[in-house]
Design an enzyme around this catalytic site. Structure first.
Site, short mmCIF file in Angstrom:
data_model
loop_
_atom_site.label_atom_id
_atom_site.label_comp_id
_atom_site.label_asym_id
_atom_site.label_seq_id
_atom_site.Cartn_x
_atom_site.Cartn_y
_atom_site.Cartn_z
N HIS A 125 -46.18 71.35 12.62
CA HIS A 125 -47.52 70.80 12.39
C HIS A 125 -48.40 71.90 11.80
CE1 HIS A 125 -51.75 70.10 13.89
NE2 HIS A 125 -51.51 68.96 13.26
N HIS A 171 -56.60 74.27 6.40
CA HIS A 171 -56.97 73.22 7.34
C HIS A 171 -58.39 72.78 6.99
CE1 HIS A 171 -56.89 71.69 11.77
NE2 HIS A 171 -56.63 70.75 10.89
#
Length: 595
Positions: A125, A171
C-alpha cells in the site's frame, strides 16, 4: 563449560556458568531408534528418519548422503575425517541447523496455472512512502525493498508536477515529498523479478489529465517494452494465470474518464435501478475502535485525525481538458473502479467481464457483516483489494485474516508499518516458496449445487490438531551484546506460541520463563485444535522477562500451518522488521493429529 561475568557495582561482579548445549531427550531417543542402538547413524538410517519422522517422504539415499556429508564437513572441516556416519552430536547439529533442517519447504509447489483471482497476492500500500502517510519522503527505495522481499503488487499514486508537464508519485493532499514516476518505473523493471518470476502488478491511483495519461502510457511502453502485458480485448473475461504471466508487468487502474462516462450512459440504459450516492449505498463506516481491535498486547495505536487516505479510485479530479487517452486505456489489463449503487451492485459478478474492486478495511468489515457470502462469491472470479483506513497516518496495519477468510486477493499493507499485523502478512507469504502468490484454499473457490459458497461466519468442525513442542533456543549470545537484555545477569527468556486464523482457532500460549540463561531449555508442549488449518498461521515470539519494565522483545516468526513439515526442526527468528537474525533460532517439533 565457560562462564560470563556481570558487574553489579564497583567492587562486586556476578559470575554465571555457561553450560554446553546438550541434545534434548527426544533427540537422543530418535538417534538411538534410527541408529539401531549404535553410536553412529549411516546415510540409509538418516534417510529412514527423514522419511518417517521429518515428512520428507521422497527423500532418497543420495540426498541423505549429501546431507550427511554437509554435516560432517561443517562440523569437522579442520580434521581429516574418514568416517561416513553421524554421532548423536552431529545429528543434533543437523536438527538445529536452519539451513539443513528448516520448518517449511522453500520452493514453489502450488498449481500456478489457475486465474489470478484464485491466489492471495503479496500486496503493498502506497509502496513509495518511506515512513508515515503525511510527511515522509517518497522514494523508489521502499519499492525496491518490497520487490526484493517478494511483494508482487506495487501501488503508485500519480499526480501532475507543479508545472503540469511531468508526472510525480506522491501521497496527494499531504506534504510528502514527491519522486518522479519514471524513476519508480525504472526501479520496478530492474528489481521486479529478483525474488520471484511471477507477475508484478502496478496499481495506479490516477489523478492525471489526458495529456499526462498519454505521457504515462509512453513511459510504461518504453520502460517495460515486451514484458508489459497488454490485453487483446478491452476487458478480460477471465484473468490469466501467474504461470502465463511469468516475468510480465501488469497495469491495474480505473479506465480514463471518457471511457467511464460512456460506460455509465450504457449502464443507465440497461438498468432501471436507482443510482444513489455512495454515502447512501455504503452506509456509515463502523467505528474506528472496531476496525482497530487487537489483542491487548499488540501495541497497535491507531492515531486519530482526518481521513487523508486517497485510495478511493473513483475520486473525480475533474479538469477542462478533453479526456482522450486511447493508448493509456489499452495498457490497463486489470480494470478497477467501484460501481455506483451501493454494496450489492459493487459485488455483482458479471458473466463476461472481470474487474478489481477496492474497499477500505472498514468497508470490508461492513461488507463481511452484511454480505459475507457475496464477497466470497465475488472473489472467486474478480479481484478484491483491501486497503488501510485513512486514520492510519503512522503507517500501521490491520489484521489481514478477515480479508483472507472472504477470499480477498490483494490485502494491501504498509510494508514500513512494522508490528504483529505485518508479521502475519510476512508469515502468509512464506508459503509456496515465498514467490508472492499463494493458492487460495479450495473451499473458497467451491460453488455448491444451489450456488452456495463458503460462509465465513459458520463455525466449522475441528479438522486437525497441531501439537507443538518447544525444546530450546540458542544464538542470542552471538547476535546481542551481553548486557542487551539485562545489565546485571543473563536473560530470562520465555516463548509465546499461538495461532492466528479464523476466530475459532485464535489462541496464544506461553512457556515458563527460564532465568539467567542464554540458551534456555523449555521442553514444553502445546496443542492447537484447528477448524480451518488452511488459513492458520503459527505465531512464535520470544520475550525476555523484565520485572520492573515492559518485557524485552527477543525475536519472532510466523509460519503458515499448511506448510509446516512434521518432525523436529530449527526455527529461525526475525527482528521486529521481519529481518532474519544471523544466529537466533528455536528447536521445535510439529505433529499433526487428524480428526
Amino acid at each position: 563449560m565457560g562462564s560470563s561475568s556481570y558487574r553489579v557495582c564497583v567492587c562486586f561482579t556476578r559470575k554465571f556458568k555457561v553450560a554446553e548445549v546438550q541434545p534434548p531427550s527426544d533427540v537422543k531417543e530418535a538417534f538411538k531408534e534410527y541408529a539401531g542402538g549404535g553410536t553412529h547413524m549411516n546415510a540409509e538410517q538418516l534417510r529412514r528418519f527423514l522419511v518417517e519422522v521429518q515428512g520428507e517422504t521422497e527423500a532418497t539415499l543420495a540426498q541423505a548422503e549429501a546431507v550427511l556429508q554437509q554435516i560432517l564437513q561443517k562440523r569437522h572441516h579442520i580434521t581429516k575425517l574418514t568416517r561416513h556416519a553421524l554421532t548423536v552430536d552431529d545429528f543434533f547439529h543437523f536438527l538445529f541447523s536452519v539451513d539443513l533442517n528448516p520448518p517449511i519447504r522453500y520452493k514453489v509447489h502450488h498449481d500456478m496455472t489457475a486465474p489470478l483471482s484464485h491466489y492471495f497476492i503479496f500486496t503493498g500500500h502506497n509502496s513509495y512512502l518511506t515512513g508515515n502517510q503525511l510527511t515522509s519522503d517518497c522514494s523508489d527505495v521502499p519499492i525496491i525493498k518490497a520487490l526484493k522481499k517478494g511483494v508482487r503488487v506495487i501501488e503508485l499514486d500519480i499526480w501532475p508536477n507543479s508545472s503540469k508537464d511531468d508526472v510525480h508519485v506522491l501521497h496527494g493532499r499531504t506534504v510528502t515529498t514527491p519522486v518522479e514516476l519514471i524513476r519508480c518505473l525504472r526501479s520496478i523493471k530492474e528489481h521486479a523479478f529478483s525474488a520471484s518470476p511471477y507477475p508484478v502488478v502496478i496499481t495506479l491511483e490516477d489523478h492525471l489529465p489526458a495529456d499526462l495519461q498519454a505521457k504515462v502510457a509512453q513511459m510504461l511502453t518504453e520502460t517495460f517494452g515486451e514484458i508489459l502485458f497488454c490485453p487483446e480485448s478491452e476487458s478480460l473475461k477471465e484473468f490469466p494465470s501467474p504461470e502465463d504471466l511469468k516475468y510480465r508487468v501488469i497495469i491495474s487502474t480505473k479506465p480514463p474518464k471518457e471511457y467511464l462516462e460512456a460506460k455509465r450512459l450504457a449502464d443507465k440504459q440497461n438498468s432501471q435501478k436507482e443510482r444513489d450516492s455512495d454515502d447512501d449505498g455504503w452506509g456509515k463506516e463502523p467505528s474506528s475502535t472496531e476496525a482497530a481491535a487487537d489483542e491487548e498486547d499488540d501495541d497497535k495505536i491507531d492515531n486519530g485525525g482526518s481521513d487523508c487516505n486517497q485510495d478511493d479510485e473513483d475520486d473525480d479530479d475533474s479538469d477542462d481538458k478533453p479526456h482522450q487517452a486511447p493508448v493509456y486505456k489499452s495498457l490497463i489489463a486489470i480494470h478497477a473502479g467501484k460501481p455506483k449503487g451501493g454494496l450489492v451492485e459493487a459485488l455483482r459478478v458479471e458473466p463476461d467481464k472481470v474487474r478489481r474492486l477496492s474497499l477500505s478495511e472498514q468497508a470490508l468489515e461492513k461488507a463481511a457483516e452484511s454480505h459475507g457470502m457475496d464477497v466470497v462469491r465475488f472473489t472467486q472470479k474478480n479481484i478484491l483489494r483491501v486497503y488501510p483506513k485513512g486514520m492510519r497516518v503512522t503507517s500501521s496495519n490491520y489484521k489481514p485474516l478477515l480479508s483472507w477468510m472472504h477470499g480477498a486477493q490483494m490485502v494491501a499493507f504498509n510494508m514500513q508499518g512494522y508490528g504483529r499485523s505485518l508479521w502475519l502478512m510476512q508469515g502468509m507469504f512464506k508459503a509456496n516458496g515465498g514467490c508472492g502468490y499463494v493458492k487460495k484454499p479450495d473451499f473458497l473457490m467451491k460453488i455448491g449445487p444451489n450456488g452456495q459458497v463458503f460462509y465465513p461466519k459458520e463455525k466449522q468442525p475441528v479438522k486437525t490438531t497441531l501439537k507443538v513442542k518447544v525444546y530450546m533456543g540458542d544464538g542470542w549470545h552471538l547476535d546481542f551484546k551481553q548486557t542487551h537484555f539485562d545489565m546485571y545477569s543473563p536473560p530470562d527468556f520465555y516463548t509465546r506460541v499461538g495461532i492466528a486464523g479464523v476466530p475459532a482457532d485464535v489462541v496464544m500460549k506461553k512457556t515458563k520463563k527460564k532465568e539467567d540463561n542464554w540458551t534456555p531449555i523449555w521442553e514444553e508442549e502445546f496443542t492447537f485444535p484447528l477448524t480451518v488449518p488452511e488459513l492458520a498461521l503459527l505465531r512464535i515470539e520470544v520475550h525476555e522477562y523484565d520485572m520492573s519494565e515492559k518485557d524485552d522483545f527477543a525475536g519472532q516468526t510466523c509460519l503458515p500451518v499448511s506448510e509446516l513439515k512434521p518432525g523436529i526442526h530449527a526455527i529461525p527468528l526475525c527482528d521486529h522488521k521481519g529481518e532474519k537474525y544471523n544466529s537466533v533460532r528455536l528447536l521445535m517439533r510439529f505433529e499433526f493429529v487428524e480428526c
